[in-house]
Design a protein around this motif. Structure first.
Motif, PDB file in Angstrom:
ATOM      1  N   LEU A  37     -21.349  14.376  32.738  1.00  0.00           N
ATOM      2  CA  LEU A  37     -20.002  13.920  32.380  1.00  0.00           C
ATOM      3  C   LEU A  37     -20.023  13.104  31.093  1.00  0.00           C
ATOM      4  CD1 LEU A  37     -18.568  12.802  35.851  1.00  0.00           C
ATOM      5  CD2 LEU A  37     -18.530  15.066  34.768  1.00  0.00           C
ATOM      6  N   ASN A  84     -13.046  14.599  38.368  1.00  0.00           N
ATOM      7  CA  ASN A  84     -14.244  15.340  38.782  1.00  0.00           C
ATOM      8  C   ASN A  84     -14.575  15.092  40.252  1.00  0.00           C
ATOM      9  OD1 ASN A  84     -15.477  16.487  36.081  1.00  0.00           O
ATOM     10  ND2 ASN A  84     -14.884  14.369  35.623  1.00  0.00           N
ATOM     11  N   TYR A 135     -17.958  15.981  42.432  1.00  0.00           N
ATOM     12  CA  TYR A 135     -19.217  15.252  42.379  1.00  0.00           C
ATOM     13  C   TYR A 135     -19.251  14.072  43.348  1.00  0.00           C
ATOM     14  CZ  TYR A 135     -19.876  17.928  38.075  1.00  0.00           C
ATOM     15  OH  TYR A 135     -20.015  18.938  37.156  1.00  0.00           O
TER      16      TYR A 135
END
Length: 341
Positions: free
Chosen positions: A209, A271, A274
């Protein structure tokens, strides 16, 4: 495969190993029927020393005994065995590399088995990295090396129900090998800007990221894991560790911790794949500083549940710990241990 957790942050000094020691022992005590393997993938092997007795219980001397076995009963000993034939698994006699901490330190739950740490890891790292990046037609050399601990765990069969790993702050090849066998990551942080940056860096290193440039993407851990069909571990908990008992809402420390919350909420939003949680309250936990109780517990290699109030000898000094201090510390660790599911 057993359920697996890794304690990691790419910043030192967050109390990661001491937190791991107490949380793992408390989990083992609360789940006495579960078979637990602790893998210490750290050259300093501090977690191994704690489990084997700590300072007062000659944990260092006991670790040397483990390292002196034939074969060397450590992660480094196992890696040493793999180095000559890095791309084939062969037969792994897993019991040769494992120790039972209770046999050295009666305060440790009997259901914990240790795969001890070893300073050899630093010496082995360059060779392992070279082997992982060799170009051999038809062989994914990186996957073969990164799977060494996965091979070991597979070779144990159904012997263990849970695996807990401790890794040092680097993201060197041995840390990546540890990360490759974990399902869930526990990130300890502290109330400082460097901890906030460390969390940002950790998510870059593991998940790719916010990379500074796309040129890094093809070489990232996440890219290589996913290309090989291996599952990335998910962030399970962010543990705000060593939080002072007297921190007020207006404290500067609190502002830093709130900034960490903001960063995590951004990951939840952008995200979520994750993460193992979808709300901040489910993924962030605060642990107050262990203070004197922690000093005594770690010097003696003693989990909080086995610690008794009164005067204790630490480094030739007599230190008094009160029952309430022990109870308060254990309550917080129990809360953490119960979330390791």
């Amino acid at each position: 495969m057993p359920k697996s957790f890794i304690f990691w942050n790419n910043k030192g000094g967050t109390g990661k190993t001491s937190l791991a020691f107490q949380a793992i022992c408390e989990f083992a005590n609360l789940n006495s029927k579960k078979r637990i393997l602790v893998i210490d993938v750290c050259p300093q092997a501090n977690l191994s020393e704690l489990l084997l007795g700590g300072l007062e219980g000659d944990g260092g001397g006991n670790l040397l005994k483990v390292q002196g076995k034939t074969p060397r009963a450590t992660v480094g000993g196992y890696f040493q065995m793999r180095l000559p034939s890095p791309y084939t698994v062969g037969t792994i006699a897993t019991s040769d590399f494992l120790s039972v901490p209770y046999e050295y330190n009666s305060a440790i739950p009997r259901n914990i088995t240790l795969f001890a740490g070893d300073p050899l890891l630093e010496l082995q790292a360059n060779s392992m990295s070279t082997l992982a990046n060799n170009q051999i037609p038809g062989t994914n050399t990186w996957v073969m090396v990164i799977s060494w601990l996965r091979d070991f765990v597979a070779a144990t069969g159904n012997r263990f129900d849970y695996i807990f790993l401790d890794a040092n702050p680097s993201f060197s090849i041995y840390t990546q090998i540890a990360m490759a066998v974990a399902e869930k990551v526990i990130f300890p942080v502290m109330a400082d800007d460097s901890s906030r940056r460390a969390i940002q860096n950790a998510f870059s290193l593991i998940y790719g990221l916010k990379l500074p440039s796309e040129i890094y993407a093809q070489h990232m851990f996440a890219t290589r894991m996913e290309s090989a069909g291996l599952t990335l571990p998910k962030a399970h908990l962010i543990v705000k560790n060593r939080i002072t008992q007297y921190m007020g809402a207006a404290s500067g420390y609190r502002a830093v911790l709130s900034s960490i919350d903001d960063d995590i909420e951004g990951i939840i939003r952008d995200n979520p794949r994750y993460l193992n949680f979808s709300a901040l309250k489910d993924g962030v936990l605060e642990i107050r500083d262990f203070q004197t109780t922690g000093v005594v517990a770690f010097a003696r290699g003693t989990p909080f549940f086995a610690l008794k109030p009164g005067k204790r000898s630490v480094g030739g000094r007599r230190i008094t710990i009160e029952a309430k201090q022990i109870t308060d510390r254990r309550d917080e660790i129990s809360n953490l241990a119960k979330r390791l599911v």
